[in-house]
Design a protein around this motif. Structure first.
Motif, mmCIF file in Angstrom:
data_model
loop_
_atom_site.group_PDB
_atom_site.id
_atom_site.type_symbol
_atom_site.label_atom_id
_atom_site.label_comp_id
_atom_site.label_asym_id
_atom_site.label_seq_id
_atom_site.Cartn_x
_atom_site.Cartn_y
_atom_site.Cartn_z
ATOM 1 N N ASP A 1 51.175 40.879 -32.727
ATOM 2 C CA ASP A 1 49.720 40.999 -33.340
ATOM 3 C C ASP A 1 49.155 42.233 -32.525
ATOM 4 O O ASP A 1 48.537 42.256 -31.601
ATOM 5 N N PRO A 2 49.451 43.397 -33.300
ATOM 6 C CA PRO A 2 49.113 44.565 -32.688
ATOM 7 C C PRO A 2 47.348 44.974 -32.538
ATOM 8 O O PRO A 2 47.315 45.367 -31.420
ATOM 9 N N GLU A 3 46.783 44.345 -33.473
ATOM 10 C CA GLU A 3 45.349 44.570 -33.226
ATOM 11 C C GLU A 3 44.957 43.613 -31.900
ATOM 12 O O GLU A 3 43.902 44.033 -31.250
ATOM 13 N N SER A 4 45.466 42.433 -31.692
ATOM 14 C CA SER A 4 45.119 41.576 -30.665
ATOM 15 C C SER A 4 45.412 42.386 -29.396
ATOM 16 O O SER A 4 44.661 42.307 -28.393
ATOM 17 N N LEU A 5 46.524 43.131 -29.395
ATOM 18 C CA LEU A 5 46.978 43.911 -28.193
ATOM 19 C C LEU A 5 45.980 44.927 -27.773
ATOM 20 O O LEU A 5 45.495 45.266 -26.839
ATOM 21 N N LYS A 6 45.626 45.791 -28.929
ATOM 22 C CA LYS A 6 44.633 46.670 -28.703
ATOM 23 C C LYS A 6 43.370 46.371 -28.164
ATOM 24 O O LYS A 6 42.672 46.913 -27.486
ATOM 25 N N LYS A 7 42.729 45.187 -28.917
ATOM 26 C CA LYS A 7 41.681 44.874 -28.432
ATOM 27 C C LYS A 7 41.574 44.188 -26.901
ATOM 28 O O LYS A 7 40.630 44.685 -25.990
ATOM 29 N N ALA A 8 42.756 43.621 -26.523
ATOM 30 C CA ALA A 8 42.790 43.194 -24.922
ATOM 31 C C ALA A 8 43.313 44.366 -24.274
ATOM 32 O O ALA A 8 42.610 44.177 -22.971
ATOM 33 N N PHE A 9 43.892 45.371 -24.414
ATOM 34 C CA PHE A 9 44.222 46.392 -23.738
ATOM 35 C C PHE A 9 42.965 47.694 -23.419
ATOM 36 O O PHE A 9 42.997 48.051 -22.614
ATOM 37 N N ARG A 10 41.949 47.259 -24.145
ATOM 38 C CA ARG A 10 40.932 48.389 -24.010
ATOM 39 C C ARG A 10 40.216 48.058 -22.547
ATOM 40 O O ARG A 10 39.924 46.899 -22.107
ATOM 41 N N ASP A 11 39.983 49.202 -22.053
ATOM 42 C CA ASP A 11 39.267 49.320 -20.407
ATOM 43 C C ASP A 11 40.166 48.968 -19.440
ATOM 44 O O ASP A 11 39.822 48.703 -18.485
ATOM 45 N N GLN A 12 41.707 48.571 -19.983
ATOM 46 C CA GLN A 12 42.625 48.251 -18.688
ATOM 47 C C GLN A 12 43.018 49.487 -18.089
ATOM 48 O O GLN A 12 43.317 50.672 -18.846
ATOM 49 N N ASP A 13 43.566 49.421 -16.904
ATOM 50 C CA ASP A 13 44.083 50.659 -16.094
ATOM 51 C C ASP A 13 45.761 50.215 -15.962
ATOM 52 O O ASP A 13 46.394 51.329 -15.875
ATOM 53 N N ILE A 14 46.004 49.146 -15.912
ATOM 54 C CA ILE A 14 47.475 48.850 -15.470
ATOM 55 C C ILE A 14 47.945 47.674 -16.212
ATOM 56 O O ILE A 14 47.349 46.548 -16.620
ATOM 57 N N LEU A 15 49.100 47.767 -16.766
ATOM 58 C CA LEU A 15 49.896 46.645 -17.637
ATOM 59 C C LEU A 15 50.844 46.105 -16.714
ATOM 60 O O LEU A 15 52.025 46.912 -16.422
ATOM 61 N N ILE A 16 51.303 44.741 -16.571
ATOM 62 C CA ILE A 16 52.182 44.159 -16.070
ATOM 63 C C ILE A 16 53.014 43.443 -17.134
ATOM 64 O O ILE A 16 52.176 42.289 -17.507
ATOM 65 N N ASN A 17 54.175 43.777 -17.817
ATOM 66 C CA ASN A 17 54.593 43.075 -18.781
ATOM 67 C C ASN A 17 55.834 42.333 -18.509
ATOM 68 O O ASN A 17 56.921 42.646 -18.099
ATOM 69 N N LEU A 18 55.635 40.783 -18.620
ATOM 70 C CA LEU A 18 56.479 39.868 -18.323
ATOM 71 C C LEU A 18 56.948 39.243 -19.628
ATOM 72 O O LEU A 18 57.945 38.422 -19.514
ATOM 73 N N ALA A 19 56.218 39.320 -20.647
ATOM 74 C CA ALA A 19 56.762 38.828 -21.996
ATOM 75 C C ALA A 19 58.011 39.209 -22.559
ATOM 76 O O ALA A 19 58.421 40.280 -22.727
ATOM 77 N N ALA A 20 58.652 38.081 -23.006
ATOM 78 C CA ALA A 20 60.170 38.307 -23.543
ATOM 79 C C ALA A 20 60.417 37.286 -23.960
ATOM 80 O O ALA A 20 60.169 36.070 -23.594
ATOM 81 N N GLU A 21 61.710 37.237 -24.903
ATOM 82 C CA GLU A 21 62.365 36.221 -25.349
ATOM 83 C C GLU A 21 63.775 36.065 -24.913
ATOM 84 O O GLU A 21 64.449 37.209 -24.722
ATOM 85 N N VAL A 22 64.103 35.305 -24.383
ATOM 86 C CA VAL A 22 65.347 35.074 -23.771
ATOM 87 C C VAL A 22 66.589 34.196 -24.427
ATOM 88 O O VAL A 22 67.491 34.677 -24.618
ATOM 89 N N ARG A 23 66.288 33.067 -25.116
ATOM 90 C CA ARG A 23 67.272 32.129 -25.695
ATOM 91 C C ARG A 23 67.231 32.251 -27.082
ATOM 92 O O ARG A 23 68.195 32.035 -27.781
ATOM 93 N N ASN A 24 66.150 32.011 -27.846
ATOM 94 C CA ASN A 24 65.931 32.030 -29.421
ATOM 95 C C ASN A 24 66.357 33.315 -29.979
ATOM 96 O O ASN A 24 65.818 34.255 -30.057
#
Length: 309
Positions: free
Chosen positions: A55-78
């Protein structure tokens, strides 16, 4: 003023452990999750927002005013979600980074992208190895790394961490627990004399993530994880479980014969790949826990949960 850090995948295996390593007095943390109910409680000192890599729009809203991203999200098995999450989701992350103030990204990848999961000959792999991913998971994780190189054009510092086989408390899969029970029950352990395993306690991965969070100016790709001979790994487990199991050394020629008729089940006990983590250790020093203490903590957890006989 504290910098703002947003974390994706905070409800996953690594994410739940990472929260215990972070100090909310140093940074202002926001956890991005599709389902806040997966957090057992609202972690003290952490804000929580709903969002989805698809959901690109949800990301844009959440990332507003952020300085650093730690990206742990991923799909492993499905298999059906690998491309959607690991490739399309990364593209959406980049779009959101472009419209935000984020200037640093710490991305959790995997040594699987190298595609050297097995070798019957000695092989030392470092970050300069040309990736040749073998399965769809490895391919999508490599593509995710390649896409994230786009952030360099946005003057964003990118750190890519490639952990080996991560183990620890709350792991969603039971491979290590099955091995522990196998050894505990006195069943025979098979191996080849020079076989290696590459394991990383989840706490040491979290330590590495925290180090790069607190020490900017070190972009690049870093392998994370310990290598140890398989027989030594068996012996460590025997010592910790206080058992003496049966061990059978299989000669390499037998492994090769079995491979020739298309049977690959013995690859795990004849693998001689070593992932070189010296680049990482030159920066941050040795791991906080190591395999020994990591096994102690994990075995204690399995026992408390009744998962280990």
């Amino acid at each position: 003023m504290k910098k703002n850090v947003i974390i994706t995948g905070a409800t996953g295996f690594v994410g739940k452990h990472l929260l215990t390593f972070l100090d909310p007095t140093k940074y202002q943390y926001t956890l991005l999750t599709r389902n806040p109910d997966k957090l057992s409680a609202n972690p003290e000192g952490f804000s929580v927002v709903c969002g989805d890599l698809n959901d690109p729009e949800s990301l844009k809203k959440a990332f507003r005013d952020q300085d650093i991203l730690i990206n742990l999200a991923a799909e492993v098995r499905n298999q059906e979600l690998l491309e959607q999450t690991n490739i399309n989701g990364t593209q959406h992350l980049i779009e959101a980074i472009r419209s935000s103030g984020i200037k640093r990204v710490i991305h959790l990848s995997s040594v699987g992208v190298v595609g050297k999961g097995y070798s019957s000959e000695p092989l030392r792999v470092n970050e300069n190895e040309l990736p040749t991913p073998q399965n769809r998971y490895e391919q999508t994780k490599l593509r995710s790394e390649e896409l994230l190189l786009e952030v360099h054009k946005m003057q964003v510092e990118l750190v890519v961490l490639r952990p080996t086989n991560v183990f620890g408390e709350m792991h969603p899969f039971n491979a290590l627990n099955n091995l522990l029970n196998h050894i505990q029950s006195g069943k025979t352990m098979v191996y080849t004399k020079q076989a290696q395993v590459n394991y990383l306690y989840v706490g040491d991965l979290c330590q590495s993530i925290r180090w790069f969070l607190e020490n900017e100016g070190h972009p690049g790709v870093f392998q994370v994880g310990n290598s140890i001979r398989l027989i030594e790994f068996y012996e460590k487990i025997e010592q910790k479980l206080k058992v003496k199991g049966k061990k059978w050394a299989i000669p390499y020629f037998l492994i090769r014969c079995v491979e020739l008729i298309g049977i690959h089940k013995l690859r795990a006990i004849s693998n001689r790949v070593i992932y070189d983590d010296s680049k990482l250790k030159k920066l941050m020093g040795d791991y906080q826990f190591g395999i020994d203490e990591g096994l102690d903590l994990t075995i204690d957890y399995f026992r408390k949960k009744g998962m280990l006989k």
